[in-house]
Design a protein around this motif. Structure first.
Motif, short mmCIF file in Angstrom:
data_model
loop_
_atom_site.label_atom_id
_atom_site.label_comp_id
_atom_site.label_asym_id
_atom_site.label_seq_id
_atom_site.Cartn_x
_atom_site.Cartn_y
_atom_site.Cartn_z
N ASN A 135 -26.59 2.16 32.33
CA ASN A 135 -28.02 1.89 32.51
C ASN A 135 -28.57 2.46 33.82
O ASN A 135 -29.78 2.51 34.00
CB ASN A 135 -28.30 0.38 32.44
N ILE A 136 -27.70 2.89 34.74
CA ILE A 136 -28.20 3.51 35.97
C ILE A 136 -29.04 4.73 35.57
O ILE A 136 -30.15 4.93 36.06
CB ILE A 136 -27.04 3.94 36.90
N ALA A 137 -28.52 5.52 34.64
CA ALA A 137 -29.28 6.69 34.19
C ALA A 137 -30.35 6.31 33.18
O ALA A 137 -31.45 6.86 33.20
CB ALA A 137 -28.32 7.71 33.57
N ARG A 190 -34.53 7.30 24.17
CA ARG A 190 -33.82 6.82 25.37
C ARG A 190 -32.68 5.87 24.99
O ARG A 190 -31.62 5.88 25.62
CB ARG A 190 -34.79 6.10 26.32
N ASN A 230 -40.41 -1.65 28.57
CA ASN A 230 -39.08 -1.17 28.98
C ASN A 230 -37.97 -2.19 28.77
O ASN A 230 -36.89 -2.09 29.31
CB ASN A 230 -39.12 -0.73 30.46
N LYS A 231 -38.25 -3.23 27.97
CA LYS A 231 -37.25 -4.29 27.78
C LYS A 231 -36.35 -3.98 26.58
O LYS A 231 -36.82 -3.80 25.48
CB LYS A 231 -37.93 -5.64 27.56
N ILE A 237 -22.07 -1.30 30.69
CA ILE A 237 -23.53 -1.37 30.53
C ILE A 237 -24.21 -1.03 31.85
O ILE A 237 -25.17 -0.26 31.90
CB ILE A 237 -23.95 -2.77 30.04
N GLU A 238 -23.69 -1.62 32.95
CA GLU A 238 -24.30 -1.34 34.26
C GLU A 238 -24.26 0.16 34.57
O GLU A 238 -25.27 0.75 34.93
CB GLU A 238 -23.57 -2.13 35.34
N GLN A 239 -23.09 0.76 34.41
CA GLN A 239 -22.96 2.19 34.72
C GLN A 239 -23.89 3.04 33.86
O GLN A 239 -24.57 3.93 34.36
CB GLN A 239 -21.52 2.64 34.46
N ASP A 296 -39.01 5.94 23.53
CA ASP A 296 -38.04 4.95 23.98
C ASP A 296 -36.86 4.83 23.02
O ASP A 296 -35.74 4.53 23.44
CB ASP A 296 -38.72 3.60 24.19
N GLY A 350 -31.98 3.33 32.67
CA GLY A 350 -33.09 2.64 33.34
C GLY A 350 -33.86 1.65 32.50
O GLY A 350 -35.08 1.57 32.59
N PHE A 351 -33.17 0.83 31.70
CA PHE A 351 -33.87 -0.20 30.93
C PHE A 351 -33.92 -1.52 31.69
O PHE A 351 -33.05 -1.81 32.51
CB PHE A 351 -33.18 -0.45 29.59
N ASP A 352 -34.93 -2.30 31.39
CA ASP A 352 -34.97 -3.67 31.87
C ASP A 352 -34.19 -4.49 30.86
O ASP A 352 -34.71 -4.91 29.83
CB ASP A 352 -36.43 -4.15 31.96
N LEU A 353 -32.91 -4.69 31.13
CA LEU A 353 -32.01 -5.24 30.13
C LEU A 353 -32.08 -6.76 30.04
O LEU A 353 -32.15 -7.44 31.06
CB LEU A 353 -30.57 -4.84 30.45
#
Lengths: 623, 369
Positions: free
Chosen positions: A442-444, A499, A421-422, A438-440, A496, A446-449
Motif C-alpha cells: 500500500n506504500i505505492a 488502482r 479512497n477507502k 499489505i503495508e508494503q 480506482d 496509497g489507499f485509505d485502508l
C-alpha cells in the motif's frame, strides 16, 4: 418476450437517443478545452483502463445478469475463457477446458403427484401438488387428522403439541396449513415460528408418519388452494412424502366421518386451545404418489493458471490464487433482488457485483502473465455465488489442484465503487503475514485502508477460509444500487478499480515470491452466520454447507473456539442426529436448535468417512 | 456478493459530521491513505530532508511490546528497523546533510528485557489499561549512523531525555529533559509530583549535534516538550502544559530561550505543533472538541487568528508533520478504528490553508486562561 422486457428496451432506445444528442452537444462545447489539455499537460492519449472493457462486456444486456445456469452465464464464461486464452493462461493441470461445470438444483416443479382416496383419484395440480421438499415415492396408509400439526418444543415453556394424543406411526397425517387463526397475538407469534411447512413435515416424520398432507383450511387465507412450489435451492428431500391437497379433496376425506366437517374441526382448533385434539379418520385409506422434479442446472466455474516461470520443486505451497464470482442475479429469478416490485424482473446487470471483481482478476492475471513468477497463479471465476457460494463450494469439494498447495487466496467482490479512497480488506485475520504484505504494497498504492480480520464474509473468501487457505477479500463498500437493476457499468469508478488491480497484483507478487508460504490462522467468530431465524438463541458454532445434497447436515466448517469445534466436529462431517432429533437437512437442523438448551450437553450423531460416530456438544448462548 | 443473512452487514458509509466551519477535511486533505498496517500501533512519522523516506516508531518488533524506530522508504515500500530492538524508543529525526538519525532509547538499561517480558505477560493476561507514556528515566538520546550502523550516545543525565529534533542546518538538537527532577534535592511536594506525574519536571533543552553544550531553555513549572525548529532555523515551536498537566498551548521562542510567547489559547490540550515549510502557519493537534477527540488545527505564527480546524474524523488525529515540499502531510490517526494510532499520509492543500487562515476571525481568548 414479456412486457417488462419490451418496456426496458424502449427505455433504453430512448436513453440511447438522449445520449447521442447529449454527447454531440458536449463534444462541441468542450473540445477546445480537451485539445489544449492534451497538447499542454497530458500525454498524447489518455491511458487505457485495464478493466473498463471487461466490466462493460460482463455487465452488458447480452449477458442478462449472468444468473448461474442461464444462457447469460454461459456467454459470460465464454467471454472470460476467451480472455484467459488471450492472456496466455492455461487450463488447470489435467483439464482440457477453462470451464469447470458443476450441477446444482435451480428450482422444483411437480412431476405428476396424485392422491387416491378410496376409489377416487385426484391428479390435477389444483387438487394435489407435492411440497417442494417432499421425498419422491408412493405411500399408502390410514389417515389421521393432526390439527395444525404444530409441535412447540418443550424448551419454549409453552405447551402445544398437535400429536400429544395421537398415534401416527405408519399412517398418513393430514394437517392444516398456517396456525390457529383466532389465537391472541402473543400465542400466534409463538405458534407461527413452528408453523413452517418443513417443520410440520419434520414433526410428522419424527412421530413415524409415512406421509403428510396439508390442506389450507376454509377459515384461512388462500382457503382450499394447493400450495405453490417454493423456490428452493436446497436440495435434499426432507425424508417424508409431503403434498398439499385442495379443499375439495379434504372434503372427500371428511365426508367419510359422519357429523364432522373440516370447517368445524378448524374452528375448534382456531382458539389455539392446546386441549383440542386431532383424531383418526376411520375406514379411509389413502395413497399418496408424490413426485418433485428438481430442476438440475449446470453452472460453470472458469479457472486457469499461469505456470511458474521457475521450477516449483521444493517450493512450499507452490500456488497462489486470485478469484471473483462472475455470476449475478439474472432477472431476479432467485428472489434475492432488492429492487422494487416493478423492477424486480428486469436485468440485474451486476456491474459492481461482481463484474468489477471479475475484471480485476482478469486485469491482474494479464499483468502477472508478463512477470516472472515463483509460484503458479490460479485465476478463478466462480458461478453460483449469489445462490449460496455454490461454485466455489463445488470447486473446494472436488479441487482440481490440492487446496493445501495454495499459499494464499485473494478474492474480489464489489470493488468498483470506491469512495474517498477507502478500500476495505476483509479476512486479514487469516494470516499473520498479511499486515506486512499489505503495508508494503500500500506504500505505492496509497489507499485509505479499512482492515477487518473476520473471514466469515458472504462471499467466496469464506470457502477458502474454511479450507484453511490464508485469504483476503477486497471490497469498496455497498451502495444504493446493490442487488438492483441499477448496478450498471456507467457507475463504476474505473480509475480506482485499476488502482485496486495494481495493488492486488503487487500483493500477489509479494506472496508469490515469499520463500515460506503464509501461515494460516483460524479466526474465532462471535456470531453464527447462516440461518438467522428470529429468536434462535443458541450458538453451536457450525458452518453448514448449503450447496450439497447430502442427507443430514454437511459441515463446511466449524467456527474457531465454538461448541462444535470443542465437540471435535470438523469440516466434512455430516450431522444426522442432535439431541434425539434426526436431521435430514439444514431445515431440520435449524428446528433442532430450538430444542437445545444453553449449557446443557446434547448428543450429536455424525458421519465421518462413512462411519457413524457420536459426540457431545454443549450449546452456548448466542451473542 | 451474497446478501448476508445475519444483521452484521458492514455498510461502509461516510458520515459527514455537521460543522460550523465553511471548510471540511477534504478542503485541506485529499487522497488520505493509511501508511502503516503492521504492529499494534505506529506514529511520530518525520520526513527525510529529500522527502523520500519517513522515520517513525512502531510496536511491531517480535518479542518487544514497546516502540522501536523504523525507516520507511516511500519509493520501494521497504521498512527497516534502525533502533537496537531492545527496550523502549521514541521520537526519531533525520539529521540534515548527514547519514545520522537521532532517537531516544532505554536499551542501555539492564532491566529493559525484564520490562518487555512483564509487559508481554500483562497483555497476555487479557487485561487492558489506558495507553500512557511512562517517561522512563533511563531514556537517553542517541545518534544512529545509517552508513556504519554505529550508535552514539548524546545524553547521559539521569531522567527522561527524548523528543529531540535537529535544526535545519543539522548543527543543533532541541529536546525535552526531566533531569531537573534528579539533579537536586526535591521538596516533599515535588517528590509527590514526581511519583504521580514526572512530566511536570520536563523542560526544553538545546545541545550541539554531538551532544556537547547542553543548555536549558525553559524554566516554567509544568511539562514543556515536543520542540521543533522552524524551517528557517530562527525559532523553536513547542507545547507548554500548565501545572495541572491538562491544559497545553503552542508556544514559540528564539533558539537561545528568549522571546517566549504563547500562540494558542483554546483552554484545552493543544500540542504537537509543527511549522509548515512555508513558514506561514503552524499545524497542531488539540482536544478542544472532546477529551479523547484530538483534531488537527492550523494557526498563524503570531497567533492573531482563531485557529482553523483541519480534520473531521472520530478518534485521534495528531502529531502532524508536513513534507519538506509542504505538499504532503504525515500524521498519526486512529481513524481506521480501534484506539491505537497508525501513520497516515494525505495530500496537503497549502493554498486552501492560507485562504482559510486569511478568512479566520481574530483569536478568541479562552476564559480558562
Amino acid at each position: 418476450m414479456t412486457t417488462t422486457t419490451d418496456g426496458t428496451q424502449r427505455a433504453q432506445r430512448a436513453q440511447g437517443r438522449l445520449n447521442s444528442v447529449f454527447s454531440a452537444i458536449s463534444a462541441f462545447l468542450i473540445s477546445p478545452f480537451l485539445i489544449s489539455a492534451f497538447s499542454i499537460c497530458a500525454p498524447s492519449a489518455a491511458p487505457q483502463s485495464k478493466t473498463k472493457t471487461y466490466v462493460q462486456t460482463l455487465a452488458s444486456e447480452r449477458l442478462e445478469g449472468r444468473l448461474a445456469g442461464s444462457n447469460g452465464e454461459r456467454l459470460a464464461a465464454e467471454f472470460i475463457a476467451g480472455e484467459l486464452k488471450r492472456i496466455g493462461a492455461q487450463p488447470l493441470p489435467g483439464q482440457r477446458d477453462y470451464r469447470l461445470p458443476f450441477e446444482f438444483t435451480a428450482g422444483t416443479k411437480d412431476g405428476g403427484s396424485r392422491v387416491m382416496i378410496g376409489q377416487e383419484t385426484f391428479s390435477t395440480e389444483t387438487d394435489v401438488r407435492a411440497l417442494s421438499f417432499s421425498d419422491n415415492g408412493d405411500v399408502t396408509g390410514e389417515l389421521v387428522f393432526a390439527g395444525y400439526g404444530i409441535v412447540v418444543p418443550g424448551s419454549q415453556d409453552f405447551g402445544y403439541d398437535s400429536y400429544a394424543t395421537l398415534d401416527v406411526k405408519d399412517k398418513v397425517v393430514l394437517v392444516l396449513r398456517y396456525f390457529p387463526e383466532d389465537a391472541e397475538q402473543k400465542t400466534k407469534a409463538i405458534l407461527a415460528r413452528y408453523a413452517d411447512l418443513r417443520y410440520k413435515a419434520m414433526a410428522a416424520r419424527q412421530r413415524g408418519a409415512k406421509a403428510v398432507l396439508v390442506v389450507t383450511g376454509p377459515r384461512s387465507p388462500n382457503a382450499g388452494e394447493t400450495i405453490p412450489m417454493s423456490f428452493d435451492t436446497a436440495l435434499a428431500g426432507s425424508g417424508i412424502v409431503a403434498a398439499s391437497i385442495s379443499g375439495a379433496v379434504a372434503k372427500g376425506i371428511f365426508d367419510a366421518i359422519p357429523g364432522k366437517t373440516l370447517q368445524d374441526a378448524q374452528q375448534a382448533l382456531d382458539s389455539a386451545n392446546p386441549h383440542v385434539a386431532g383424531f383418526a379418520i376411520p375406514n379411509v385409506t389413502v395413497t399418496v404418489h408424490a413426485m418433485v422434479q428438481r430442476e438440475k442446472k449446470t453452472g460453470n466455474n472458469v479457472a486457469a493458471y499461469l505456470p511458474s516461470t521457475t521450477d516449483v520443486a521444493g517450493v512450499a505451497k507452490p500456488w497462489i490464487a486470485l478469484g471473483a464470482h462472475y455470476d449475478h442475479l439474472g432477472h431476479g429469478e432467485a428472489g434475492n433482488t432488492l429492487a422494487a416490485k416493478e423492477d424486480a424482473s428486469k436485468i440485474h446487470f451486476g456491474a459492481d457485483d461482481n463484474a468489477s471483481g471479475s475484471a480485476a482478476v482478469l486485469a491482474a492475471a494479464a499483468t502477472l502473465a508478463t512477470q516472472p513468477r515463483h509460484r503458479n497463479v490460479l485465476v478463478a471465476f466462480w458461478s453460483g455465488e449469489e445462490l449460496g457460494l455454490i461454485g466455489s463450494g463445488a470447486f473446494a469439494a472436488k479441487p482440481p489442484i490440492p487446496l493445501d498447495a495454495i499459499a494464499a487466496y485473494l478474492n474480489f467482490d464489489m470493488v468498483g465503487r470506491m469512495q474517498d479512497n477507502k478500500l476495505t480488506i476483509q479476512a486479514t485475520g487469516t494470516s499473520p503475514a498479511w499486515a506486512k504484505v499489505i503495508e508494503q504494497s500500500n506504500i505505492a498504492a496509497g489507499f485509505d485502508l479499512l482492515l477487518q480480520p473476520d473471514p466469515y464474509q458472504p462471499t467466496d473468501v469464506a470457502t477458502f477460509n474454511s479450507s484453511g487457505v490464508p485469504s483476503l477479500t477486497f471490497f469498496t463498500g455497498t451502495h444504493a444500487d446493490y442487488h438492483k437493476p441499477s448496478d450498471t457499468a456507467d457507475k463504476i469508478d474505473y480509475e480506482d478499480l485499476d488502482r485496486i488491480v495494481d495493488f492486488a497484483t503487487a500483493i500477489a507478487k509479494r506472496i508469490g515470491d515469499l520463500a515460506d508460504a503464509p501461515q494460516f490462522t483460524k479466526v474465532e467468530q462471535q456470531t453464527q452466520p447462516g440461518a438467522g431465524r428470529a429468536g434462535v438463541r443458541v450458538f453451536t458454532g457450525t458452518i453448514p454447507d448449503y450447496s450439497t445434497e447430502v442427507k443430514g447436515l454437511l459441515l463446511s466448517g466449524v467456527i474457531g473456539g465454538g461448541p462444535a469445534e470443542q465437540a471435535g466436529l470438523q469440516k466434512g462431517d455430516v450431522i444426522v442426529e442432535i439431541a434425539g432429533q434426526t436431521i435430514a437437512n439444514i431445515y431440520d437442523y435449524t428446528y433442532a436448535l430450538d430444542v437445545l438448551k444453553i449449557g446443557q450437553p446434547a448428543k450429536v450423531v455424525y458421519i465421518r468417512n462413512g462411519q457413524r460416530r457420536e459426540t457431545t456438544l454443549t450449546p452456548a448462548a448466542r451473542k | 456478493m451474497r446478501i448476508l443473512r445475519s444483521v452484521s452487514i458492514a455498510f461502509v458509509l461516510v458520515v459527514q459530521l455537521a460543522s460550523q466551519s465553511a471548510y471540511q477535511e477534504r478542503d485541506f486533505l485529499t487522497r488520505v491513505r493509511r501508511l502503516t498496517v503492521e504492529g499494534r500501533r505506529a506514529g511520530e512519522g518525520y520526513w527525510s530532508p529529500d522527502g523520500r523516506r519517513l522515520v517513525f516508531q512502531s510496536e511491531r518488533e517480535p518479542g518487544n511490546p514497546f516502540y522501536q524506530i523504523y525507516v520507511l522508504d516511500l519509493m520501494s515500500g521497504d521498512t527497516k528497523r534502525i533502533s537496537p530492538g531492545i527496550g523502549k524508543t521514541t521520537c526519531a529525526f533525520f539529521r540534515p546533510g548527514t547519514d545520522e538519525i537521532e532517537f531516544a532509547s532505554t536499551h542501555a538499561d539492564p532491566k529493559s528485557k525484564q520490562y518487555q517480558e512483564d509487559e508481554l505477560a500483562f497483555r497476555a493476561s487479557g487485561k487492558e489499561r489506558r495507553y500512557a507514556w511512562d517517561y522512563d528515566p533511563e531514556m537517553d538520546i542517541y545518534a544512529y549512523s545509517e552508513k556504519t550502523g554505529a550508535l552514539k550516545r548524546l545524553t547521559e543525565a539521569r531522567g527522561y531525555d527524548a523528543e529531540g529534533s535537529y535544526s535545519p542546518d543539522g548543527q543543533w538538537i532541541v529536546f525535552t529533559s526531566m533531569r531537573d527532577a534528579y539533579n537536586r534535592q526535591l521538596s516533599e511536594k515535588e517528590k509527590k509530583q514526581l511519583d504521580t506525574d514526572p512530566s511536570y519536571f520536563a523542560e526544553i533543552y538545546i545541545m550541539r549535534a554531538d551532544g556537547s553544550g547542553q543548555r536549558r531553555l525553559t524554566t516554567v513549572a509544568g511539562y514543556d516538550g515536543g520542540p521543533f525548529f522552524t524551517p528557517d532555523g530562527k525559532q523553536i515551536v513547542w507545547r507548554r502544559f500548565d501545572e495541572s498537566g491538562l491544559i497545553a498551548n503552542v508556544w514559540m521562542m528564539n533558539p537561545d530561550g528568549s522571546n517566549q510567547r504563547q500562540i494558542t489559547d483554546f483552554g484545552s490540550m493543544s500540542w504537537a505543533p509543527y511549522m509548515h515549510p512555508s513558514g506561514q502557519y503552524i499545524i497542531f493537534a488539540s482536544n478542544k472538541l472532546g477529551f479523547e477527540n484530538f483534531e488537527l488545527f492550523i494557526v498563524d505564527p503570531e497567533g492573531k487568528k482563531e485557529p482553523v480546524r483541519v480534520t473531521y474524523s472520530d478518534g485521534f488525529d495528531g502529531l502532524p508533520v508536513p513534507s519538506p515540499d509542504g505538499k504532503t502531510l504525515a500524521w498519526t490517526s486512529s481513524r481506521s478504528g480501534g484506539s491505537a494510532g497508525q501513520l497516515f499520509l494525505a495530500q496537503w492543500n497549502h493554498e486552501k490553508a492560507v485562504e482559510a487562515l486569511r478568512n479566520a476571525p481574530p483569536k478568541k481568548p479562552s476564559n480558562k486562561s
